[in-house]
Design an enzyme around this catalytic site. Structure first.
Site, PDB file in Angstrom:
ATOM      1  N   CYS A 118      -6.615 -41.001 -59.087  1.00  0.00           N
ATOM      2  CA  CYS A 118      -5.995 -39.997 -58.197  1.00  0.00           C
ATOM      3  C   CYS A 118      -4.485 -40.185 -58.046  1.00  0.00           C
ATOM      4  CB  CYS A 118      -6.661 -40.029 -56.832  1.00  0.00           C
ATOM      5  SG  CYS A 118      -8.432 -39.775 -56.924  1.00  0.00           S
ATOM      6  N   HIS A 242      -2.036 -37.203 -51.634  1.00  0.00           N
ATOM      7  CA  HIS A 242      -3.300 -36.970 -52.333  1.00  0.00           C
ATOM      8  C   HIS A 242      -4.304 -36.427 -51.322  1.00  0.00           C
ATOM      9  CE1 HIS A 242      -6.902 -37.303 -54.545  1.00  0.00           C
ATOM     10  NE2 HIS A 242      -7.323 -38.429 -53.996  1.00  0.00           N
ATOM     11  N   ASN A 272     -11.409 -32.567 -53.175  1.00  0.00           N
ATOM     12  CA  ASN A 272     -10.671 -33.669 -53.804  1.00  0.00           C
ATOM     13  C   ASN A 272     -10.677 -33.456 -55.318  1.00  0.00           C
ATOM     14  OD1 ASN A 272      -9.776 -36.056 -54.927  1.00  0.00           O
ATOM     15  ND2 ASN A 272     -10.922 -37.383 -53.537  1.00  0.00           N
TER      16      ASN A 272
HETATM   17  O1  UT7 Z   1      -9.707 -39.720 -54.063  1.00  0.00           O
HETATM   18  C1  UT7 Z   1      -9.995 -41.070 -54.216  1.00  0.00           C
HETATM   19  C2  UT7 Z   1     -10.183 -41.777 -52.933  1.00  0.00           C
HETATM   20  N1  UT7 Z   1     -11.273 -41.263 -52.165  1.00  0.00           N
HETATM   21  C3  UT7 Z   1     -11.226 -41.305 -50.839  1.00  0.00           C
HETATM   22  O2  UT7 Z   1     -10.239 -41.680 -50.276  1.00  0.00           O
HETATM   23  C4  UT7 Z   1     -12.446 -40.955 -50.041  1.00  0.00           C
HETATM   24  C5  UT7 Z   1     -12.566 -41.874 -48.868  1.00  0.00           C
HETATM   25  N2  UT7 Z   1     -13.823 -41.727 -48.157  1.00  0.00           N
HETATM   26  C6  UT7 Z   1     -14.161 -40.615 -47.471  1.00  0.00           C
HETATM   27  O3  UT7 Z   1     -13.472 -39.629 -47.454  1.00  0.00           O
HETATM   28  C7  UT7 Z   1     -15.419 -40.689 -46.628  1.00  0.00           C
HETATM   29  O4  UT7 Z   1     -15.941 -41.995 -46.650  1.00  0.00           O
HETATM   30  C8  UT7 Z   1     -16.530 -39.690 -47.060  1.00  0.00           C
HETATM   31  C9  UT7 Z   1     -16.099 -38.265 -46.761  1.00  0.00           C
HETATM   32  C10 UT7 Z   1     -16.857 -39.840 -48.533  1.00  0.00           C
HETATM   33  C11 UT7 Z   1     -17.794 -39.966 -46.226  1.00  0.00           C
HETATM   34  O5  UT7 Z   1     -17.479 -39.870 -44.840  1.00  0.00           O
HETATM   35  P1  UT7 Z   1     -17.850 -41.033 -43.836  1.00  0.00           P
HETATM   36  O6  UT7 Z   1     -17.379 -40.602 -42.523  1.00  0.00           O
HETATM   37  O7  UT7 Z   1     -17.331 -42.331 -44.365  1.00  0.00           O
HETATM   38  O8  UT7 Z   1     -19.414 -40.974 -43.874  1.00  0.00           O
HETATM   39  P2  UT7 Z   1     -20.464 -42.166 -44.162  1.00  0.00           P
HETATM   40  O9  UT7 Z   1     -20.631 -42.363 -45.620  1.00  0.00           O
HETATM   41  O10 UT7 Z   1     -20.158 -43.336 -43.300  1.00  0.00           O
HETATM   42  O11 UT7 Z   1     -21.757 -41.512 -43.582  1.00  0.00           O
HETATM   43  C12 UT7 Z   1     -21.907 -41.223 -42.176  1.00  0.00           C
HETATM   44  C13 UT7 Z   1     -23.230 -40.530 -41.957  1.00  0.00           C
HETATM   45  C14 UT7 Z   1     -24.407 -41.270 -42.577  1.00  0.00           C
HETATM   46  O12 UT7 Z   1     -25.528 -41.048 -41.779  1.00  0.00           O
HETATM   47  P3  UT7 Z   1     -26.019 -42.139 -40.715  1.00  0.00           P
HETATM   48  O13 UT7 Z   1     -26.248 -43.406 -41.494  1.00  0.00           O
HETATM   49  O14 UT7 Z   1     -24.891 -42.264 -39.735  1.00  0.00           O
HETATM   50  O15 UT7 Z   1     -27.256 -41.554 -40.149  1.00  0.00           O
HETATM   51  C15 UT7 Z   1     -24.589 -40.569 -43.904  1.00  0.00           C
HETATM   52  O16 UT7 Z   1     -25.903 -40.686 -44.384  1.00  0.00           O
HETATM   53  O17 UT7 Z   1     -23.203 -39.237 -42.593  1.00  0.00           O
HETATM   54  C16 UT7 Z   1     -24.260 -39.138 -43.539  1.00  0.00           C
HETATM   55  N3  UT7 Z   1     -23.760 -38.370 -44.673  1.00  0.00           N
HETATM   56  C17 UT7 Z   1     -23.834 -37.039 -44.726  1.00  0.00           C
HETATM   57  N4  UT7 Z   1     -24.345 -36.137 -43.882  1.00  0.00           N
HETATM   58  C18 UT7 Z   1     -24.261 -34.838 -44.221  1.00  0.00           C
HETATM   59  C19 UT7 Z   1     -23.125 -38.819 -45.785  1.00  0.00           C
HETATM   60  N5  UT7 Z   1     -22.790 -37.786 -46.569  1.00  0.00           N
HETATM   61  C20 UT7 Z   1     -23.211 -36.680 -45.941  1.00  0.00           C
HETATM   62  C21 UT7 Z   1     -23.141 -35.304 -46.248  1.00  0.00           C
HETATM   63  N6  UT7 Z   1     -23.668 -34.422 -45.372  1.00  0.00           N
HETATM   64  N7  UT7 Z   1     -22.564 -34.848 -47.365  1.00  0.00           N
END
Ligand code: UT7
Length: 317
Positions: A118, A242, A272
């Site tokens: 990225c 980014h 993204n």
């Molecule tokens: O471009 C290169 C670099 N990339 C980045 O910088 C991305 C950095 N990371 C992120 O943007 C975030 O980590 C994500 C958007 C990918 C994920 O968001 P998050 O707030 O970190 O979510 P998480 O993975 O901690 O998941 C939180 C909750 C979980 O449920 P529980 O365990 O709290 O019940 C996941 O299972 O959200 C759930 N979850 C979803 N729910 C609905 C994970 N993905 C989804 C989804 N829809 N798509």
């Protein structure tokens, strides 16, 4: 010359043209909601994304962006000395996707791919300025990605955040000092396990861990670029980071002390798009009148590797 020494050795360069290449299919959060265990509310709150373009090949999107950029610069393909394609999703292992793009556009100069994930567009921009410093006159620089081709689109975690697209600029040598004021490039390969895709596999991301590091990395890199030329964050007219997550953009902007209206946000419409995210945001800013000649613009990216990079420009020289 290292990241800590930005003394320009040769001629400067300015941006003279720009273009985008987007596949026509738009996938909204509602479309994803219909086939994955996710919701518009979750995607919007956690990422800021409302829709993304999906489809095409990396070459097809790059060709669209390249054509538009050449037209906007008023140049012919044979005017271009080098085609530089930033991508982390090449269409083939060999040759570089730049070969297909060069041939389709009718460019007669050199052509190569650059993969810094990225951060690829910022890396390429710095390389392009370096090439102009040693004699190249006109460079077509494109970021193009089809992240959907390496993402498991049936798995909600990454399927909701990625998008496909391309955007490019033409850089031309100029008499004056050019638009690049300073740059900062870095990498820490010990973190490559956080975000990777093996040959034939799907993209993997430890989202939480990448998120945790992203803000600090962007802020450090941006501050390095600013410090090199003694420009304060208040002096920035436009911040083009980014577009990985609207919350990362917001946190980095706040920590840098840049006011909200000066941060370019396009993740809502494109998702993204890795190497394409910064040029897509840059071109949107130009086309929407948010970036004018003489403005100070800060580009900052980070991504798999992990890599990071910032470029501070006085746009148009
Ligand atoms: O471009 C290169 C670099 N990339 C980045 O910088 C991305 C950095 N990371 C992120 O943007 C975030 O980590 C994500 C958007 C990918 C994920 O968001 P998050 O707030 O970190 O979510 P998480 O993975 O901690 O998941 C939180 C909750 C979980 O449920 P529980 O365990 O709290 O019940 C996941 O299972 O959200 C759930 N979850 C979803 N729910 C609905 C994970 N993905 C989804 C989804 N829809 N798509």
């Amino acid at each position: 010359m290292t990241s800590s020494d930005n003394k320009h050795l040769g001629a400067g360069a300015v941006t003279t043209g720009w273009g985008v290449g987007l596949p026509p299919t738009i996938v909204t959060n509602a479309d994803l909601e219909a086939r994955l265990d996710t919701s518009d509310e979750w995607i919007t709150e956690r990422t800021g994304i409302k829709q993304r373009h999906i489809g095409g090949t990396t070459a097809e999107l790059a060709i669209m962006a390249g054509k538009e950029a050449l037209e906007s610069a008023g140049l012919l393909p044979e005017d271009i000395d080098i085609l530089l394609l930033a991508t982390t999703t090449p269409d083939e292992r060999v040759p570089g996707t730049s070969a297909t793009v060069q041939n389709a556009l009718g460019i007669t100069g050199g052509a190569f791919d650059l993969n810094a994930a990225c951060s690829g567009f910022v890396y390429s921009l710095v390389v392009a300025h370096g090439l102009i410093g040693i004699g190249a006159k006109r460079i077509l620089l494109i970021g193009s990605e089809t992240l959907s081709s390496i993402t498991n689109m049936d798995e909600r975690t990454l399927a909701v955040v990625i998008g496909d697209g391309a955007a490019g600029i033409v850089l031309e040598a100029t008499e004056g000092p050019g638009e690049l004021l300073s740059w900062d490039l870095g990498a820490d390969g010990s973190l490559k396990h956080l975000l990777y895709c093996d040959h034939g596999g799907y993209l993997f991301m430890d989202g939480k861990e990448v998120f945790r590091r992203a803000v600090r990395i962007i802020v450090n890199s941006a501050q390095n670029a600013l410090n090199k030329v003694g420009i304060r964050s208040e002096d920035i007219d436009l911040f083009v980071p980014h577009q990985a997550n609207a919350r990362i953009v917001e946190a980095a902007r706040e920590r840098l002390g840049i006011s909200p209206e000066k941060a370019m946000v396009t993740i809502d419409r494109y998702g993204n798009t890795s190497s394409s995210s910064i040029p897509l945001a840059l071109v949107a800013a130009i086309q929407e009148g948010k970036l004018k000649k003489g403005d100070i613009v800060l580009l900052s990216g980070f991504g798999a590797g992990m890599t990071w990079g910032s470029a501070l420009l006085r746009f148009g020289g």
